[in-house]
Write an enzyme that holds these catalytic residues in place. Structure first.
Site, mmCIF file in Angstrom:
data_model
loop_
_atom_site.group_PDB
_atom_site.id
_atom_site.type_symbol
_atom_site.label_atom_id
_atom_site.label_comp_id
_atom_site.label_asym_id
_atom_site.label_seq_id
_atom_site.Cartn_x
_atom_site.Cartn_y
_atom_site.Cartn_z
ATOM 1 N N HIS A 177 -24.825 -14.246 18.660
ATOM 2 C CA HIS A 177 -24.885 -13.110 19.577
ATOM 3 C C HIS A 177 -23.614 -12.953 20.402
ATOM 4 C CE1 HIS A 177 -29.585 -12.751 19.516
ATOM 5 N NE2 HIS A 177 -29.011 -12.626 18.325
ATOM 6 N N CYS A 190 -29.744 -16.228 12.108
ATOM 7 C CA CYS A 190 -29.931 -15.004 12.885
ATOM 8 C C CYS A 190 -29.845 -13.832 11.912
ATOM 9 C CB CYS A 190 -28.858 -14.896 13.964
ATOM 10 S SG CYS A 190 -29.003 -13.421 15.012
ATOM 11 N N TYR A 209 -24.890 -7.379 20.727
ATOM 12 C CA TYR A 209 -25.195 -8.133 21.953
ATOM 13 C C TYR A 209 -23.994 -8.219 22.896
ATOM 14 C CZ TYR A 209 -29.751 -9.577 20.187
ATOM 15 O OH TYR A 209 -31.050 -9.575 19.739
ATOM 16 N N ASN A 240 -34.903 -18.454 19.107
ATOM 17 C CA ASN A 240 -33.812 -18.093 20.013
ATOM 18 C C ASN A 240 -33.825 -18.952 21.268
ATOM 19 O OD1 ASN A 240 -32.300 -16.026 18.793
ATOM 20 N ND2 ASN A 240 -33.958 -14.557 19.135
#
Length: 285
Positions: A113, A83, A164, A62
């Site tokens: 995200h 992801c 997110y 990340n």
């Protein structure tokens, strides 16, 4: 993880002093992690280019989207960003599909995200929009504080949002929650990992420790292995990954890295164009 969990804890706690979100991948905390991680990933990419130029680099580090953007636009390495959020969202979406459906298509669009499921097609018929206002208690990633989505917000975005996005939609509430927490997420992860290492020293341990479920990273192994298999075995399978846009989304530049449905085979991941995206909210974000 460059700097290990000690650096993550700083990413999460320093921003709070300045009324900013401290989070592993979003906001200034995520950018701090990117600044540490990108130089190391660039070095790894250089090694791959020099010693195994035909190899594929599958990245989970990340912030996955920013790292993919750096490597795909500044190196020659063959690379795909991954992801676990897309597969978790996709599995939740499939639960909305009526029994007896033979053909399912899920439209997924965004950045890592920062993404949405915009449509669920069952035998050619879109069903998500009719369901949204009746079933909008969406799945929540375990590492994100649970916060229910407002019905009016769902009316506006007309999509299933990535967990997110709560850091953007409810910034002040999330920030206050972080300030009130006794420990940041990095400190919690550090305690979990210390406990796991003690458990792994026990020869009699033959089952997955229950505490591992609290660590996050659900389905990472499945996502990675299935992607590697699709490339190696030339499967022409559909996977949601981070790649260059290359015209798939007409409101993004070709060299922007997007998280989108792709056809995956021995040549890598080719983004699949959305047939239509009539959603100014998503385009604006």
């Amino acid at each position: 993880r460059v700097g290990k969990l000690d650096a993550r804890i700083k990413d999460e706690k320093i921003p709070l002093k300045y009324n900013l979100i401290g989070q592993e991948t979003t906001g200034i905390g995520g950018f701090m992690k990117a600044l540490r991680t990108i130089p190391v990933m660039m070095d790894i990419a250089e090694y791959v280019e020099n010693y195994s130029p035909d190899a594929w680099l599958i990245n989970f580090s990340n912030p996955s989207g920013i790292i993919a953007e750096a490597l795909l636009n500044n190196t020659n390495v063959k690379m795909v960003g991954l992801c676990n959020a897309p597969i978790i969202m996709k599995r939740e979406a499939i639960q909305r599909v009526p029994e007896g459906t033979s053909n399912i298509r899920i439209d997924y669009v965004g950045l890592n995200h920062l993404s949405w499921i915009t449509g669920i097609y069952c035998d050619g018929r879109e069903i998500l929009q009719d369901q949204l206002f009746e079933k909008y208690d969406f799945i929540n990633m375990k590492n994100i504080p649970k916060m229910d989505m407002d019905k009016e917000l769902i009316k506006s975005i007309r999509s299933i949002p990535n967990s997110y996005l709560k850091y953007y939609y409810y910034r002040e509430r999330q920030l206050q929650h972080m300030k009130e927490e006794e420990k940041c997420r990095g400190e919690v992860c550090l305690e979990i990992e210390e406990e796991l290492l003690k458990l792994y020293q026990q020869p009699e341990l033959i089952e997955k420790p229950a505490i591992l479920d609290k660590r996050g990273g659900h389905l990472y192994s499945e996502v990675a292995v299935s992607l590697v298999s699709a490339i190696y075995n030339n499967k022409n399978e559909e996977h949601i990954v981070n790649v260059k846009n290359n015209g798939a989304l007409d409101f993004m530049a070709n060299d922007d890295v997007v998280e989108i449905n792709c056809n995956v085979n021995k040549n890598g991941a080719t983004p699949l164009s959305l047939k239509s995206l009539d959603n100014d909210h998503i385009k604006g974000m």
